[in-house]
Design a protein around this motif. Structure first.
Motif, PDB file in Angstrom:
ATOM      1  N   SER A  19       0.695  -1.433   0.228  1.00  0.00           N
ATOM      2  CA  SER A  19       0.015   0.145   0.017  1.00  0.00           C
ATOM      3  C   SER A  19       0.785   1.272   0.038  1.00  0.00           C
ATOM      4  O   SER A  19       0.544   2.267  -0.643  1.00  0.00           O
ATOM      5  CB  SER A  19      -1.046  -0.002   1.335  1.00  0.00           C
ATOM      6  OG  SER A  19      -1.645  -1.219   1.205  1.00  0.00           O
ATOM      7  N   ASP A  20       2.036   0.984   0.588  1.00  0.00           N
ATOM      8  CA  ASP A  20       2.926   2.160   0.930  1.00  0.00           C
ATOM      9  C   ASP A  20       3.777   2.527  -0.431  1.00  0.00           C
ATOM     10  O   ASP A  20       4.549   3.368  -0.545  1.00  0.00           O
ATOM     11  CB  ASP A  20       3.745   2.411   2.202  1.00  0.00           C
ATOM     12  CG  ASP A  20       2.643   2.367   3.526  1.00  0.00           C
ATOM     13  OD1 ASP A  20       1.836   2.937   3.073  1.00  0.00           O
ATOM     14  OD2 ASP A  20       3.556   2.076   4.608  1.00  0.00           O
ATOM     15  N   ARG A  21       3.847   1.436  -1.507  1.00  0.00           N
ATOM     16  CA  ARG A  21       4.431   1.384  -2.430  1.00  0.00           C
ATOM     17  C   ARG A  21       6.287   1.401  -2.001  1.00  0.00           C
ATOM     18  O   ARG A  21       6.923   2.104  -2.427  1.00  0.00           O
ATOM     19  CB  ARG A  21       4.311   2.349  -3.560  1.00  0.00           C
ATOM     20  CG  ARG A  21       2.652   2.279  -3.974  1.00  0.00           C
ATOM     21  CD  ARG A  21       2.726   3.417  -5.053  1.00  0.00           C
ATOM     22  NE  ARG A  21       1.272   3.406  -5.677  1.00  0.00           N
ATOM     23  CZ  ARG A  21       0.879   3.990  -6.593  1.00  0.00           C
ATOM     24  NH1 ARG A  21       1.511   4.809  -6.976  1.00  0.00           N
ATOM     25  NH2 ARG A  21      -0.372   3.858  -7.038  1.00  0.00           N
ATOM     26  N   HIS A  22       6.142   0.606  -0.877  1.00  0.00           N
ATOM     27  CA  HIS A  22       7.699   0.571  -0.476  1.00  0.00           C
ATOM     28  C   HIS A  22       8.562  -0.285  -1.266  1.00  0.00           C
ATOM     29  O   HIS A  22       8.923  -1.277  -0.792  1.00  0.00           O
ATOM     30  CB  HIS A  22       7.626   0.186   1.025  1.00  0.00           C
ATOM     31  CG  HIS A  22       8.866   0.649   1.927  1.00  0.00           C
ATOM     32  ND1 HIS A  22       9.093   1.660   2.566  1.00  0.00           N
ATOM     33  CD2 HIS A  22       9.935  -0.007   2.101  1.00  0.00           C
ATOM     34  CE1 HIS A  22      10.175   1.942   3.254  1.00  0.00           C
ATOM     35  NE2 HIS A  22      10.812   0.587   2.966  1.00  0.00           N
ATOM     36  N   LEU A  25      11.764  -2.416  -0.493  1.00  0.00           N
ATOM     37  CA  LEU A  25      11.597  -3.533   0.518  1.00  0.00           C
ATOM     38  C   LEU A  25      11.869  -4.861  -0.332  1.00  0.00           C
ATOM     39  O   LEU A  25      12.669  -5.636   0.094  1.00  0.00           O
ATOM     40  CB  LEU A  25      10.263  -3.591   1.041  1.00  0.00           C
ATOM     41  CG  LEU A  25      10.020  -4.891   1.890  1.00  0.00           C
ATOM     42  CD1 LEU A  25      10.730  -5.131   3.226  1.00  0.00           C
ATOM     43  CD2 LEU A  25       8.477  -4.777   2.419  1.00  0.00           C
ATOM     44  N   PHE A  26      11.492  -4.628  -1.515  1.00  0.00           N
ATOM     45  CA  PHE A  26      11.539  -5.929  -2.276  1.00  0.00           C
ATOM     46  C   PHE A  26      13.005  -5.850  -3.072  1.00  0.00           C
ATOM     47  O   PHE A  26      13.176  -6.907  -3.596  1.00  0.00           O
ATOM     48  CB  PHE A  26      10.264  -6.058  -3.383  1.00  0.00           C
ATOM     49  CG  PHE A  26       9.070  -6.076  -2.555  1.00  0.00           C
ATOM     50  CD1 PHE A  26       8.664  -7.279  -1.835  1.00  0.00           C
ATOM     51  CD2 PHE A  26       8.330  -4.623  -2.487  1.00  0.00           C
ATOM     52  CE1 PHE A  26       7.263  -7.048  -1.306  1.00  0.00           C
ATOM     53  CE2 PHE A  26       7.186  -4.817  -1.836  1.00  0.00           C
ATOM     54  CZ  PHE A  26       6.538  -5.874  -1.165  1.00  0.00           C
ATOM     55  N   ASN A  27      13.606  -4.960  -3.118  1.00  0.00           N
ATOM     56  CA  ASN A  27      14.824  -4.849  -3.867  1.00  0.00           C
ATOM     57  C   ASN A  27      16.076  -4.607  -2.718  1.00  0.00           C
ATOM     58  O   ASN A  27      17.270  -4.496  -3.038  1.00  0.00           O
ATOM     59  CB  ASN A  27      15.039  -3.608  -4.581  1.00  0.00           C
ATOM     60  CG  ASN A  27      13.945  -3.651  -5.950  1.00  0.00           C
ATOM     61  OD1 ASN A  27      13.676  -4.577  -6.197  1.00  0.00           O
ATOM     62  ND2 ASN A  27      13.443  -2.548  -5.954  1.00  0.00           N
ATOM     63  N   SER A  28      15.821  -4.969  -1.479  1.00  0.00           N
ATOM     64  CA  SER A  28      16.810  -4.808  -0.105  1.00  0.00           C
ATOM     65  C   SER A  28      17.745  -5.835  -0.535  1.00  0.00           C
ATOM     66  O   SER A  28      17.408  -6.935  -0.620  1.00  0.00           O
ATOM     67  CB  SER A  28      16.008  -4.838   0.975  1.00  0.00           C
ATOM     68  OG  SER A  28      15.745  -6.060   1.191  1.00  0.00           O
ATOM     69  N   GLU A  52      19.035   3.634   7.936  1.00  0.00           N
ATOM     70  CA  GLU A  52      18.457   4.937   7.276  1.00  0.00           C
ATOM     71  C   GLU A  52      17.377   4.816   6.313  1.00  0.00           C
ATOM     72  O   GLU A  52      17.456   3.982   5.425  1.00  0.00           O
ATOM     73  CB  GLU A  52      19.448   5.981   6.852  1.00  0.00           C
ATOM     74  CG  GLU A  52      19.063   7.361   6.447  1.00  0.00           C
ATOM     75  CD  GLU A  52      20.360   7.956   5.932  1.00  0.00           C
ATOM     76  OE1 GLU A  52      19.904   9.371   5.578  1.00  0.00           O
ATOM     77  OE2 GLU A  52      21.300   7.715   6.073  1.00  0.00           O
ATOM     78  N   GLY A  53      16.104   5.537   6.283  1.00  0.00           N
ATOM     79  CA  GLY A  53      15.100   5.271   5.450  1.00  0.00           C
ATOM     80  C   GLY A  53      14.192   4.272   5.753  1.00  0.00           C
ATOM     81  O   GLY A  53      13.215   4.042   4.813  1.00  0.00           O
ATOM     82  N   TRP A  54      14.594   3.471   7.014  1.00  0.00           N
ATOM     83  CA  TRP A  54      13.501   2.313   7.208  1.00  0.00           C
ATOM     84  C   TRP A  54      12.984   2.446   8.491  1.00  0.00           C
ATOM     85  O   TRP A  54      13.586   3.096   9.479  1.00  0.00           O
ATOM     86  CB  TRP A  54      14.579   1.087   7.350  1.00  0.00           C
ATOM     87  CG  TRP A  54      15.050   0.922   6.033  1.00  0.00           C
ATOM     88  CD1 TRP A  54      16.065   1.339   5.371  1.00  0.00           C
ATOM     89  CD2 TRP A  54      14.566  -0.558   4.954  1.00  0.00           C
ATOM     90  NE1 TRP A  54      16.121   0.534   4.077  1.00  0.00           N
ATOM     91  CE2 TRP A  54      15.199  -0.677   3.877  1.00  0.00           C
ATOM     92  CE3 TRP A  54      13.473  -1.328   5.333  1.00  0.00           C
ATOM     93  CZ2 TRP A  54      15.109  -1.412   2.934  1.00  0.00           C
ATOM     94  CZ3 TRP A  54      13.345  -2.298   4.258  1.00  0.00           C
ATOM     95  CH2 TRP A  54      14.044  -2.351   3.033  1.00  0.00           C
ATOM     96  N   THR A  55      11.714   2.027   8.671  1.00  0.00           N
ATOM     97  CA  THR A  55      10.891   1.949   9.929  1.00  0.00           C
ATOM     98  C   THR A  55      11.493   0.538  10.562  1.00  0.00           C
ATOM     99  O   THR A  55      11.961  -0.339   9.924  1.00  0.00           O
ATOM    100  CB  THR A  55       9.552   2.053   9.712  1.00  0.00           C
ATOM    101  OG1 THR A  55       9.069   0.922   9.259  1.00  0.00           O
ATOM    102  CG2 THR A  55       8.815   3.238   9.160  1.00  0.00           C
TER     103      THR A  55
END
Length: 457
Positions: A19-22, A25-28, A52-55
């Motif tokens: 939903s957040d179009r994060h 995450l899928f390319n980490s 950095e940039g991550w919750t």
């Protein structure tokens, strides 16, 4: 101890990420551990600074996604029917390699445990140490010195705590006797019977599975917190049979390292809690059986319970981390590998200390008439006597301490008293005991003078 916080729902986090179009995450490039190589549970990770940039939630999701690709499924299920699993991460491979080098095969070390003349002395000591520590983990309050005296002298236990320790010692000897055999439910029941004899409120429960009428829960008594409710009693025969199949399935289609297999066996007995009491002691004893069965011979000389007892909360937390995170046994495996390494290192330190002590005694005798006259058992008594004036030694205790015959033990002590005059022989009831003089150092000097004057002692 409080229950660790369970991780957030994996499925919910995935939906939120989409939903957040994060996309990141899928390319980490995250693996199953953090940047320091730690396999963290959510209960700890949530308090740390995420990249950095991550919750924290998305960082957990990235780690968890990497773990799911590595999970190895096990033939065991939780009480809710979900499979147990674990990850073979780099640190586990490294620890297993270290243990293989230091606990099995042809270990290149000039130590008493490899010397057929002295190894039994150290084996008895390690069996006693594990019996004491494993029982103390379960509440035995007898001091170590009193417990050692009881086991070495072969006297009957005086109270509940001593009985627990005595039972544990008998169980460890049982494990040694059956280490070449395949594990069976009957062996597990007999092991439990040995561990709990004369210690249960209901004596009939020794060597028997708990039944539906037994209200068994694992509770933190200090905080009144329910930590674990084991599977239903009706499932136990099948679960124990599956456990034995797993323990014996060494040539199965999927390889599981022998040390990992032993640790899993340890965990599952604790998780299933087949008995009304004595589950922890049974689990740790079966770990020793599994290791010995797979030729990790040095494990007979170490005490994992002694290490666990130094930080029992970490032991309990390793169980809870597994149960609260998708039955992920990696947490428990990592903890136990660290325990094993510490126990092996502790053994090496102990052997080095004992070797130094015997060297000091031999140095005291250097150039004297007693040099080369005493065997290693007599030297051990001399070393102990120098530090413990008025210590009392018996033939039975000496026999048990070194796993020797009564006649050999009797000869050792009689020579120390009658021939070398190092100990004093006294009658105690119908038996002889041997006492260290309070001024043994001076006694040794006197012996030397007597020899120099040509007087026979």
């Amino acid at each position: 101890m409080k229950l660790p916080l369970s991780p957030p729902s994996f499925e919910t986090l995935i939906q939120n990420a989409c939903s957040d179009r994060h996309i990141s995450l899928f390319n980490s490039s995250f693996g199953p551990t953090d940047a320091e190589g730690r396999y963290l549970h959510w209960d700890k990770l949530r308090h740390l600074q995420p990249p950095e940039g991550w919750t924290s939630e998305y960082y957990w999701l990235a780690l968890k996604s990497a773990r799911q690709h590595l999970y190895k499924k096990l033939p065991f299920t939780s009480k809710s029917g979900e499979q147990f699993q674990f990850c073979m991460i780099d640190s586990i491979h490294r620890d297993l390699h270290w243990i293989d080098q230091n606990a099995a095969g042809r270990i290149g070390m000039d130590k008493p445990v490899t010397n057929p003349h002295t190894r039994d002395t150290y084996l008895v000591g390690s069996l006693i140490e594990e019996a004491i520590s494993s029982s103390q983990l379960e509440g035995a309050s007898t001091t170590r010195n009193v417990a050692k005296e009881m086991l070495r002298q072969g006297r009957k236990p005086k109270d509940h705590s001593e009985q627990m320790i005595f039972n544990n010692y008998q169980a460890m000897q049982f494990i040694r006797e059956y280490k070449e055999e395949k594990l069976t439910p009957a062996m597990i029941l007999q092991l439990h019977r040995l561990l709990t004899e004369a210690t249960l409120d209901d004596a009939n429960k020794a060597g028997q599975y708990r039944d539906g009428g037994d209200d068994i829960h694992v509770v933190d008594a200090t905080a009144a917190v329910l930590l674990h409710t084991p599977p239903e009693a009706s499932e136990l025969p099948e679960r124990v049979e599956r456990l034995c199949q797993f323990a014996n399935d060494l040539d199965g289609k999927e390889f599981i390292h022998p040390v990992i297999r032993a640790i899993i066996l340890h965990f599952m007995v604790g998780y299933d809690h087949p008995f009304v009491d004595g589950n922890g002691r049974t689990a740790r004893a079966l770990f020793y059986w599994s290791m010995a069965n797979q030729q990790y011979w040095l494990m007979e000389f170490i005490s994992i319970s002694r290490i666990i007892k130094q930080a029992p909360a970490q032991y309990g937390k390793a169980y809870l981390y597994t149960e609260t995170d998708d039955n992920d046994l990696t947490y428990f495996i990592i903890h136990q590998l660290e325990v094993i390494k510490k126990a092996i290192n502790a053994l090496h330190e102990h052997l080095e200390k004992k070797a130094a002590e015997l060297h000091d005694v031999e140095k005291k005798l250097d150039g004297s008439v007693l040099q080369g006259q005493l065997n290693h058992r007599q030297l051990a008594i001399l070393r102990h006597a120098l530090d413990h004036p008025n210590a009392i030694y018996s033939i039975q205790e000496h026999q048990a301490a070194h796993k020797i015959s009564y006649q050999t033990a009797r000869t050792d002590l009689l020579k120390l008293s009658d021939q070398f005059k190092i100990l004093s022989k006294r009658k105690y009831g119908n038996l002889f005991v041997f006492v260290a003089p309070p001024d043994l150092g001076q006694t040794l000097a006197d012996i030397e003078q007597i020899y120099q004057k040509g007087i026979t002692v």
